[in-house]
Design a protein around this motif. Structure first.
Motif, PDB file in Angstrom:
ATOM      1  N   ARG A  71       0.827  -1.204   0.000  1.00  0.00           N
ATOM      2  CA  ARG A  71       0.000   0.000   0.000  1.00  0.00           C
ATOM      3  C   ARG A  71       0.867   1.262   0.000  1.00  0.00           C
ATOM      4  NH1 ARG A  71      -5.326  -0.760   1.012  1.00  0.00           N
ATOM      5  NH2 ARG A  71      -5.568   1.388   1.784  1.00  0.00           N
ATOM      6  N   ILE A  72       1.996   1.199   0.694  1.00  0.00           N
ATOM      7  CA  ILE A  72       2.916   2.342   0.689  1.00  0.00           C
ATOM      8  C   ILE A  72       3.532   2.515  -0.701  1.00  0.00           C
ATOM      9  CG2 ILE A  72       5.116   3.199   1.592  1.00  0.00           C
ATOM     10  CD1 ILE A  72       4.394   1.889   4.256  1.00  0.00           C
ATOM     11  N   LEU A  73       3.986   1.425  -1.288  1.00  0.00           N
ATOM     12  CA  LEU A  73       4.624   1.502  -2.605  1.00  0.00           C
ATOM     13  C   LEU A  73       3.652   1.987  -3.669  1.00  0.00           C
ATOM     14  CD1 LEU A  73       6.685  -1.820  -2.476  1.00  0.00           C
ATOM     15  CD2 LEU A  73       7.584   0.498  -2.274  1.00  0.00           C
ATOM     16  N   ASP A  74       2.397   1.590  -3.529  1.00  0.00           N
ATOM     17  CA  ASP A  74       1.379   2.013  -4.509  1.00  0.00           C
ATOM     18  C   ASP A  74       0.767   3.358  -4.146  1.00  0.00           C
ATOM     19  OD1 ASP A  74       1.832  -0.346  -5.825  1.00  0.00           O
ATOM     20  OD2 ASP A  74       0.149  -1.402  -4.895  1.00  0.00           O
ATOM     21  N   GLN A  75       1.288   3.984  -3.059  1.00  0.00           N
ATOM     22  CA  GLN A  75       0.847   5.302  -2.602  1.00  0.00           C
ATOM     23  C   GLN A  75      -0.632   5.326  -2.192  1.00  0.00           C
ATOM     24  OE1 GLN A  75       1.988   8.086  -5.701  1.00  0.00           O
ATOM     25  NE2 GLN A  75       4.108   8.099  -5.001  1.00  0.00           N
ATOM     26  N   GLU A  76      -1.150   4.157  -1.780  1.00  0.00           N
ATOM     27  CA  GLU A  76      -2.502   4.114  -1.228  1.00  0.00           C
ATOM     28  C   GLU A  76      -2.507   4.590   0.224  1.00  0.00           C
ATOM     29  OE1 GLU A  76      -4.372   0.343  -1.783  1.00  0.00           O
ATOM     30  OE2 GLU A  76      -3.606   0.101  -3.817  1.00  0.00           O
ATOM     31  N   ASP A  77      -1.393   4.409   0.904  1.00  0.00           N
ATOM     32  CA  ASP A  77      -1.208   4.895   2.269  1.00  0.00           C
ATOM     33  C   ASP A  77       0.138   5.600   2.344  1.00  0.00           C
ATOM     34  OD1 ASP A  77      -3.520   4.180   3.616  1.00  0.00           O
ATOM     35  OD2 ASP A  77      -2.800   2.163   4.040  1.00  0.00           O
ATOM     36  N   THR A  78       0.241   6.582   3.263  1.00  0.00           N
ATOM     37  CA  THR A  78       1.528   7.217   3.482  1.00  0.00           C
ATOM     38  C   THR A  78       2.326   6.420   4.508  1.00  0.00           C
ATOM     39  OG1 THR A  78       0.749   8.603   5.306  1.00  0.00           O
ATOM     40  CG2 THR A  78       0.479   9.479   3.055  1.00  0.00           C
ATOM     41  N   VAL A  79       3.624   6.621   4.485  1.00  0.00           N
ATOM     42  CA  VAL A  79       4.473   5.956   5.468  1.00  0.00           C
ATOM     43  C   VAL A  79       4.051   6.362   6.882  1.00  0.00           C
ATOM     44  CG1 VAL A  79       6.828   5.683   6.317  1.00  0.00           C
ATOM     45  CG2 VAL A  79       6.403   5.825   3.855  1.00  0.00           C
ATOM     46  N   GLU A  80       3.708   7.652   7.049  1.00  0.00           N
ATOM     47  CA  GLU A  80       3.320   8.148   8.370  1.00  0.00           C
ATOM     48  C   GLU A  80       2.082   7.429   8.901  1.00  0.00           C
ATOM     49  OE1 GLU A  80       3.972   9.969   5.773  1.00  0.00           O
ATOM     50  OE2 GLU A  80       5.625  11.318   6.286  1.00  0.00           O
ATOM     51  N   ASP A  81       1.080   7.215   8.026  1.00  0.00           N
ATOM     52  CA  ASP A  81      -0.149   6.547   8.458  1.00  0.00           C
ATOM     53  C   ASP A  81       0.122   5.106   8.871  1.00  0.00           C
ATOM     54  OD1 ASP A  81      -1.633   8.806   8.040  1.00  0.00           O
ATOM     55  OD2 ASP A  81      -2.296   8.239   6.026  1.00  0.00           O
ATOM     56  N   VAL A  82       0.923   4.428   8.076  1.00  0.00           N
ATOM     57  CA  VAL A  82       1.217   3.023   8.373  1.00  0.00           C
ATOM     58  C   VAL A  82       2.020   2.906   9.664  1.00  0.00           C
ATOM     59  CG1 VAL A  82       2.469   0.977   7.589  1.00  0.00           C
ATOM     60  CG2 VAL A  82       1.076   2.286   5.969  1.00  0.00           C
ATOM     61  N   ILE A  83       2.998   3.785   9.839  1.00  0.00           N
ATOM     62  CA  ILE A  83       3.809   3.748  11.059  1.00  0.00           C
ATOM     63  C   ILE A  83       2.943   4.035  12.279  1.00  0.00           C
ATOM     64  CG2 ILE A  83       5.620   4.967  12.329  1.00  0.00           C
ATOM     65  CD1 ILE A  83       7.136   5.217   9.696  1.00  0.00           C
ATOM     66  N   ALA A  84       2.027   5.014  12.173  1.00  0.00           N
ATOM     67  CA  ALA A  84       1.136   5.334  13.293  1.00  0.00           C
ATOM     68  C   ALA A  84       0.289   4.122  13.666  1.00  0.00           C
ATOM     69  CB  ALA A  84       0.250   6.517  12.935  1.00  0.00           C
ATOM     70  N   GLY A  85      -0.217   3.427  12.659  1.00  0.00           N
ATOM     71  CA  GLY A  85      -1.011   2.234  12.927  1.00  0.00           C
ATOM     72  C   GLY A  85      -0.194   1.134  13.583  1.00  0.00           C
ATOM     73  N   GLN A  86       1.045   0.962  13.119  1.00  0.00           N
ATOM     74  CA  GLN A  86       1.911  -0.058  13.706  1.00  0.00           C
ATOM     75  C   GLN A  86       2.272   0.286  15.152  1.00  0.00           C
ATOM     76  OE1 GLN A  86       3.161  -3.128  12.326  1.00  0.00           O
ATOM     77  NE2 GLN A  86       1.363  -2.639  11.076  1.00  0.00           N
ATOM     78  N   LEU A  87       2.480   1.581  15.431  1.00  0.00           N
ATOM     79  CA  LEU A  87       2.786   1.990  16.803  1.00  0.00           C
ATOM     80  C   LEU A  87       1.614   1.707  17.732  1.00  0.00           C
ATOM     81  CD1 LEU A  87       4.707   5.346  16.242  1.00  0.00           C
ATOM     82  CD2 LEU A  87       5.622   3.242  17.223  1.00  0.00           C
ATOM     83  N   ARG A  88       0.391   1.938  17.245  1.00  0.00           N
ATOM     84  CA  ARG A  88      -0.788   1.629  18.072  1.00  0.00           C
ATOM     85  C   ARG A  88      -0.864   0.133  18.358  1.00  0.00           C
ATOM     86  NH1 ARG A  88      -3.133   5.575  14.664  1.00  0.00           N
ATOM     87  NH2 ARG A  88      -3.954   3.955  13.272  1.00  0.00           N
ATOM     88  N   GLU A  89      -0.628  -0.655  17.331  1.00  0.00           N
ATOM     89  CA  GLU A  89      -0.685  -2.110  17.511  1.00  0.00           C
ATOM     90  C   GLU A  89       0.413  -2.585  18.453  1.00  0.00           C
ATOM     91  OE1 GLU A  89      -0.108  -6.190  14.877  1.00  0.00           O
ATOM     92  OE2 GLU A  89      -0.664  -4.332  13.857  1.00  0.00           O
ATOM     93  N   LEU A  90       1.605  -2.023  18.296  1.00  0.00           N
ATOM     94  CA  LEU A  90       2.719  -2.407  19.161  1.00  0.00           C
ATOM     95  C   LEU A  90       2.444  -2.014  20.608  1.00  0.00           C
ATOM     96  CD1 LEU A  90       5.553  -3.611  19.339  1.00  0.00           C
ATOM     97  CD2 LEU A  90       6.482  -1.345  18.842  1.00  0.00           C
ATOM     98  N   GLY A  91       1.857  -0.822  20.789  1.00  0.00           N
ATOM     99  CA  GLY A  91       1.516  -0.386  22.148  1.00  0.00           C
ATOM    100  C   GLY A  91       0.545  -1.336  22.816  1.00  0.00           C
ATOM    101  N   SER A  92      -0.433  -1.816  22.056  1.00  0.00           N
ATOM    102  CA  SER A  92      -1.400  -2.771  22.603  1.00  0.00           C
ATOM    103  C   SER A  92      -0.726  -4.093  22.959  1.00  0.00           C
ATOM    104  CB  SER A  92      -2.522  -3.007  21.583  1.00  0.00           C
ATOM    105  OG  SER A  92      -3.448  -3.946  22.070  1.00  0.00           O
ATOM    106  N   ARG A  93       0.186  -4.534  22.111  1.00  0.00           N
ATOM    107  CA  ARG A  93       0.890  -5.797  22.383  1.00  0.00           C
ATOM    108  C   ARG A  93       1.776  -5.665  23.622  1.00  0.00           C
ATOM    109  NH1 ARG A  93       3.505  -6.561  16.653  1.00  0.00           N
ATOM    110  NH2 ARG A  93       4.901  -7.964  17.800  1.00  0.00           N
ATOM    111  N   LEU A  94       2.454  -4.524  23.761  1.00  0.00           N
ATOM    112  CA  LEU A  94       3.303  -4.308  24.932  1.00  0.00           C
ATOM    113  C   LEU A  94       2.466  -4.255  26.208  1.00  0.00           C
ATOM    114  CD1 LEU A  94       5.835  -1.666  23.566  1.00  0.00           C
ATOM    115  CD2 LEU A  94       6.317  -4.038  24.196  1.00  0.00           C
TER     116      LEU A  94
END
Length: 305
Positions: A71-94
């Motif tokens: 999705r990042i490579l195809d410019q459907e999502d920005t790197v910032e959006d994907v990173i923010a989502g991953q940080l939320r998921e990581l926070g929940s896992r921690l």
């Protein structure tokens, strides 16, 4: 203009410092499109494939799933959006891991008799823990037809949030709190005060708005460990009850109010567990209410001449 140099899959892998298998994996999943095919059907890649492959590897190093990378490579999502989502998921896992670690320590550091009860309590709580059951409890406990903004404000103050890095004692306190609010309700065992009953003539919205203000005024006195005394907090407390019934603050009303509140049922167990969870630095509504009641009792026991 000379023709663009095409690389074989092996050449691209060598330039990128990866294996041919890696290049083929990303190609087969559409992340690394080939520029052409040889006469024999072999893949060929243009120079731009090297930068794209390096970008893919960098994103995958961050443990981003392949669909997110696409999705990042195809410019459907920005790197910032994907990173923010991953940080939320990581926070929940921690948060889950920290809760489980404290829960395991709680079960380790107890007797076999205690372990059976604690295991039952902890097993009923999700990881990371949810406060949904506590919020439902308060929505049932509060008087009906309160304004939505007032209910939200009360829930914000009455529902303790699980600590980010809990210790075993806090895990036990939250598990017991969850069990308390999840138990079947019967009669007055939830501590419904008289002000919640329509036949008593109260206007609950007026009362709770005033009580929230009185508690806010009294909290600094509790944190400073000052003894109960007359003042703005007590006046606001009494005024909340008087205005909610369309009456005036007077010595007679204060005397009547003290007797009325002394007879009200309580949910002290809820607040005791909340205090164990949040610590002594944050006075609970129950502790603040008791401080104001003691101030009222002092005032009515020694009326002004």
């Amino acid at each position: 203009m000379p023709p663009v140099r095409m690389w074989t899959i092996g050449e691209l892998a060598e330039h990128a410092g990866v294996t041919v298998k890696t290049v083929r994996f990303y190609s087969d999943r559409g992340l690394l499109p080939e520029a052409a095919r040889s006469a024999g059907g072999h893949r060929r890649y243009g120079p731009e494939a090297l930068d794209r492959l390096r970008t893919i590897r960098s994103l995958r190093t961050l443990d981003l799933p392949v669909p997110e990378v696409a999705r990042i490579l195809d410019q459907e999502d920005t790197v910032e959006d994907v990173i923010a989502g991953q940080l939320r998921e990581l926070g929940s896992r921690l948060a889950t891991l920290r809760w489980r670690e404290a829960a395991l320590q709680l079960l380790q550091d107890c007797t076999p008799e205690e372990r059976a009860e604690r295991l039952h309590l902890i097993g009923a709580v999700s990881a990371p823990p949810s406060t949904a059951a506590l919020a439902r409890f308060w929505r049932r406990w509060l008087p009906p037809r309160l304004p939505a903004r007032l209910v939200s404000a009360i829930l914000e103050e009455a529902v303790p949030q699980p600590p980010v890095e809990p210790i075993p004692a806090q895990v036990l306190a939250f598990a017991r709190l969850h069990a308390f609010v999840s138990a079947p309700c019967s009669g007055d065992d939830r501590g419904q005060p008289a002000a919640h009953r329509p036949d008593k003539g109260y206007r609950p919205a007026v009362l709770y708005d005033g009580l929230r203000e009185a508690y806010a005024l009294a909290s600094p006195h509790l944190r400073a460990q000052r003894p109960p005394h007359e003042g703005e907090a007590l006046d606001c407390f009494v005024s909340a009850y008087a205005r909610s019934r369309g009456m005036r603050d007077s010595p007679a009303f204060r005397h009547h109010l003290g007797r009325l509140l002394a007879a009200d049922p309580r949910i002290d167990h809820y607040w005791q567990l909340t205090a164990e969870l949040t610590g002594p630095s944050q006075p609970t509504a129950s502790a603040t209410h008791d401080w104001l009641l003691a101030a009222l009792d002092t005032r009515t026991a020694h009326p002004a001449a």
